[in-house]
Motif scaffolding. Sequence first.
Motif, mmCIF file in Angstrom:
data_model
loop_
_atom_site.group_PDB
_atom_site.id
_atom_site.type_symbol
_atom_site.label_atom_id
_atom_site.label_comp_id
_atom_site.label_asym_id
_atom_site.label_seq_id
_atom_site.Cartn_x
_atom_site.Cartn_y
_atom_site.Cartn_z
ATOM 1 N N LEU A 408 14.124 -48.305 1.238
ATOM 2 C CA LEU A 408 14.034 -47.606 2.524
ATOM 3 C C LEU A 408 13.740 -46.121 2.329
ATOM 4 O O LEU A 408 13.039 -45.509 3.134
ATOM 5 C CB LEU A 408 15.328 -47.802 3.333
ATOM 6 C CG LEU A 408 15.526 -49.217 3.887
ATOM 7 C CD1 LEU A 408 16.895 -49.345 4.554
ATOM 8 C CD2 LEU A 408 14.425 -49.580 4.895
ATOM 9 N N SER A 409 14.258 -45.544 1.246
ATOM 10 C CA SER A 409 13.973 -44.123 0.986
ATOM 11 C C SER A 409 12.488 -43.928 0.735
ATOM 12 O O SER A 409 11.881 -42.953 1.173
ATOM 13 C CB SER A 409 14.742 -43.630 -0.244
ATOM 14 O OG SER A 409 16.122 -43.787 -0.044
ATOM 15 N N LYS A 410 11.897 -44.898 0.041
ATOM 16 C CA LYS A 410 10.460 -44.829 -0.216
ATOM 17 C C LYS A 410 9.697 -44.983 1.101
ATOM 18 O O LYS A 410 8.740 -44.280 1.367
ATOM 19 C CB LYS A 410 10.084 -45.946 -1.202
ATOM 20 C CG LYS A 410 8.608 -46.159 -1.421
ATOM 21 C CD LYS A 410 8.100 -45.153 -2.441
ATOM 22 C CE LYS A 410 6.609 -45.238 -2.718
ATOM 23 N NZ LYS A 410 5.775 -45.779 -1.707
ATOM 24 N N GLU A 411 10.172 -45.955 1.918
ATOM 25 C CA GLU A 411 9.422 -46.256 3.127
ATOM 26 C C GLU A 411 9.634 -45.218 4.227
ATOM 27 O O GLU A 411 8.718 -44.910 4.977
ATOM 28 C CB GLU A 411 9.835 -47.644 3.642
ATOM 29 C CG GLU A 411 8.832 -48.165 4.625
ATOM 30 C CD GLU A 411 9.239 -49.488 5.210
ATOM 31 O OE1 GLU A 411 9.223 -50.472 4.444
ATOM 32 O OE2 GLU A 411 9.573 -49.538 6.412
ATOM 33 N N MET A 412 10.849 -44.700 4.337
ATOM 34 C CA MET A 412 11.159 -43.888 5.513
ATOM 35 C C MET A 412 11.150 -42.374 5.254
ATOM 36 O O MET A 412 11.279 -41.598 6.194
ATOM 37 C CB MET A 412 12.516 -44.289 6.092
ATOM 38 C CG MET A 412 12.574 -45.751 6.492
ATOM 39 S SD MET A 412 14.170 -46.226 7.181
ATOM 40 C CE MET A 412 13.968 -45.779 8.909
ATOM 41 N N THR A 413 11.052 -41.950 3.996
ATOM 42 C CA THR A 413 11.005 -40.505 3.754
ATOM 43 C C THR A 413 9.738 -40.186 2.973
ATOM 44 O O THR A 413 9.033 -41.086 2.517
ATOM 45 C CB THR A 413 12.214 -40.011 2.920
ATOM 46 O OG1 THR A 413 12.022 -40.404 1.550
ATOM 47 C CG2 THR A 413 13.520 -40.575 3.424
ATOM 48 N N LYS A 414 9.495 -38.897 2.817
ATOM 49 C CA LYS A 414 8.318 -38.517 2.047
ATOM 50 C C LYS A 414 8.691 -38.207 0.595
ATOM 51 O O LYS A 414 7.892 -37.666 -0.156
ATOM 52 C CB LYS A 414 7.643 -37.298 2.701
ATOM 53 C CG LYS A 414 6.945 -37.679 3.992
ATOM 54 C CD LYS A 414 5.949 -36.624 4.432
ATOM 55 C CE LYS A 414 6.652 -35.393 4.966
ATOM 56 N NZ LYS A 414 5.726 -34.439 5.596
ATOM 57 N N SER A 415 9.920 -38.549 0.211
ATOM 58 C CA SER A 415 10.389 -38.205 -1.135
ATOM 59 C C SER A 415 9.591 -38.922 -2.217
ATOM 60 O O SER A 415 9.142 -40.054 -2.027
ATOM 61 C CB SER A 415 11.855 -38.600 -1.285
ATOM 62 O OG SER A 415 12.595 -38.144 -0.198
ATOM 63 N N SER A 416 9.463 -38.244 -3.351
ATOM 64 C CA SER A 416 8.753 -38.862 -4.478
ATOM 65 C C SER A 416 9.677 -39.867 -5.160
ATOM 66 O O SER A 416 10.900 -39.844 -4.970
ATOM 67 C CB SER A 416 8.345 -37.790 -5.479
ATOM 68 O OG SER A 416 9.522 -37.253 -6.064
ATOM 69 N N ILE A 453 17.584 -55.592 6.857
ATOM 70 C CA ILE A 453 16.810 -54.358 6.724
ATOM 71 C C ILE A 453 16.412 -53.808 8.092
ATOM 72 O O ILE A 453 16.506 -52.607 8.352
ATOM 73 C CB ILE A 453 15.587 -54.584 5.811
ATOM 74 C CG1 ILE A 453 16.096 -54.744 4.373
ATOM 75 C CG2 ILE A 453 14.585 -53.438 5.910
ATOM 76 C CD1 ILE A 453 15.036 -54.941 3.332
ATOM 77 N N ASN A 454 16.025 -54.715 8.997
ATOM 78 C CA ASN A 454 15.677 -54.249 10.341
ATOM 79 C C ASN A 454 16.864 -53.582 11.021
ATOM 80 O O ASN A 454 16.720 -52.552 11.687
ATOM 81 C CB ASN A 454 15.158 -55.405 11.197
ATOM 82 C CG ASN A 454 13.715 -55.712 10.867
ATOM 83 O OD1 ASN A 454 13.001 -54.844 10.344
ATOM 84 N ND2 ASN A 454 13.278 -56.932 11.130
ATOM 85 N N THR A 455 18.042 -54.207 10.870
ATOM 86 C CA THR A 455 19.233 -53.624 11.498
ATOM 87 C C THR A 455 19.525 -52.243 10.915
ATOM 88 O O THR A 455 19.775 -51.281 11.638
ATOM 89 C CB THR A 455 20.452 -54.541 11.247
ATOM 90 O OG1 THR A 455 20.096 -55.860 11.631
ATOM 91 C CG2 THR A 455 21.662 -54.088 12.030
ATOM 92 N N ILE A 456 19.466 -52.171 9.582
ATOM 93 C CA ILE A 456 19.776 -50.884 8.944
ATOM 94 C C ILE A 456 18.761 -49.823 9.388
ATOM 95 O O ILE A 456 19.121 -48.700 9.732
ATOM 96 C CB ILE A 456 19.762 -51.018 7.400
ATOM 97 C CG1 ILE A 456 20.858 -51.980 6.954
ATOM 98 C CG2 ILE A 456 19.949 -49.659 6.736
ATOM 99 C CD1 ILE A 456 20.756 -52.420 5.487
ATOM 100 N N LYS A 457 17.477 -50.225 9.443
ATOM 101 C CA LYS A 457 16.450 -49.266 9.846
ATOM 102 C C LYS A 457 16.709 -48.727 11.244
ATOM 103 O O LYS A 457 16.573 -47.532 11.497
ATOM 104 C CB LYS A 457 15.072 -49.938 9.843
ATOM 105 C CG LYS A 457 14.335 -49.761 8.544
ATOM 106 C CD LYS A 457 13.090 -50.611 8.535
ATOM 107 C CE LYS A 457 11.844 -49.817 8.773
ATOM 108 N NZ LYS A 457 10.637 -50.633 8.507
ATOM 109 N N SER A 458 17.121 -49.640 12.142
ATOM 110 C CA SER A 458 17.308 -49.134 13.496
ATOM 111 C C SER A 458 18.541 -48.228 13.554
ATOM 112 O O SER A 458 18.567 -47.259 14.300
ATOM 113 C CB SER A 458 17.335 -50.259 14.527
ATOM 114 O OG SER A 458 18.519 -50.964 14.428
#
Length: 465
Positions: A408-416, A453-458
């Motif tokens: 999720l960090s990869k998908e939801m942030t711009k972090s390397s 994952i969907n629940t956590i994302k929301s």
Amino acid sequence: MIALDVSINSTNPKTQTIWSDCLKVIKDNVPNMTFNTWFAPIKPVDIKDDILTIQLPSNFFWEWIDEHFSSLLNRAIKSALGENGKIDYIIVEEKEIEEPKIHIPTINIINKETAKPEQPDFESDLNSKYTFDNFIKGEGNQLARAAAGAIADNPGGTSFNPFFIYGGVGLGKTHLIQAIGNTIKNKFPKHRVKYISADRFTVNFIDSLQSNKGNEFNNFYRSMDVLIVDDIQFLIGKEKTQDLFFHIFNAFHQSGKQIILSSDKPPKDLKGMDDRLISRFHWGLNADMQPPDLETRMAILYKKANDFGMTVSSDILEYIATNITSNIRELEGCLIKLLANISLSSKEITLSLAKSIVGEISTSKKVNIGIDLITKCVCDYYKVDENKLRDKTRKQEIVLARQIAMYLSKEMTKSSLKTIGLHFGGRDHSTVIHACNTIEKSVLTDNIIKDSINTIKSKIEISCS
Ligand code: ADP
Ligand code: MG
């Protein structure tokens, strides 16, 4: 395909029967929502020499159907008419009767001079823009929508009391509960209907105590017939307000008056809410609202673009629907930005404009979401200690939580990848890649992981919106 501006009425009695046969095949092969959105509006026009002509309401419809359902339609017509069966399309644009409208928040002003005597002496605080008519049904909101309709027909008279809907941000909770209120006010003008967010309710309650008007506040709410409280999760940690609300709730329930509540999570997850309230939230109906699927997102965009008086081609709408997946507020926001862009500079709506707007929306979201927040939400969900994600534990449930947090960090942030690795106990970037690949595969094959994952994302999105 030919475009006509008048409707043709078939003289061949077989037309309707053949089309009904086709619809049976189609219905067996697509979800209900898809069927209702794309096939129910089609009218059979005529049949001649094994060619069935059907009428579609717009070019957009034709493009979408042709691209996504042409082989299904082929199968359907062959099963109805035999191997030589074919379909031809005509497009008859039905002119919108309503003026194109842009949603501008309305401000309710009561003019005391002209107010009719039977008009209530209070503001219901409902926004009239929220109606059932402009609420689009989809698989994700089917139960909630159906129950809402039943309540509006018979407030307090169904077993759906309280009616408790829950789900992530921007999925239509406020829209739906206000639509119930607006409908009740139209159908039963004498009913006293009050809408308030739990936040405002708390502030007003505290104000009333400070000005020694606690009783008045209490009596005002008890005098309502229908009470709608939005975002009830905001009562968490507000014990005094919860206590007051508990008594109002009981009074309502005992006298068969309707209570409607929304929340960002189901009652059992409202940690910090009085157990007596949680058990009462279960008395009526709990309905969840899920993010819309692709078909529903397309239907929403199509309808809203129409409402805004915009002409947007299907590939652009599809691009938006494919890339904005989490909620309806963002879909709407994207159209509004497109509209603003073209009305400022009389530009055309192009795919590249749509791409840049979708990009802006995703980036502005990413700015607010950080690895720490993601880690916290993942750990809350799996009930594991955050420190465990950083240490060397290889226990299965910790590994899963750690991999999901990395993914999720990869998908939801711009972090390397490197930064992500550092946040999880200084792990190497190849470990992060491995985690992302593993979870990506699991999402495709394991529905439990996908739902989690969907629940956590929301939850992450709610926490930073
Ligand atoms: P929530 O309260 O769940 O955060 P809202 O009710 O505020 O979400 O919805 C966000 C926006 O999306 C609103 O403008 C609303 O009108 C629109 N919207 C949500 N669901 C639908 C739907 N099913 N059909 C049409 N518009 C919708
Ligand atoms: Mg809301």
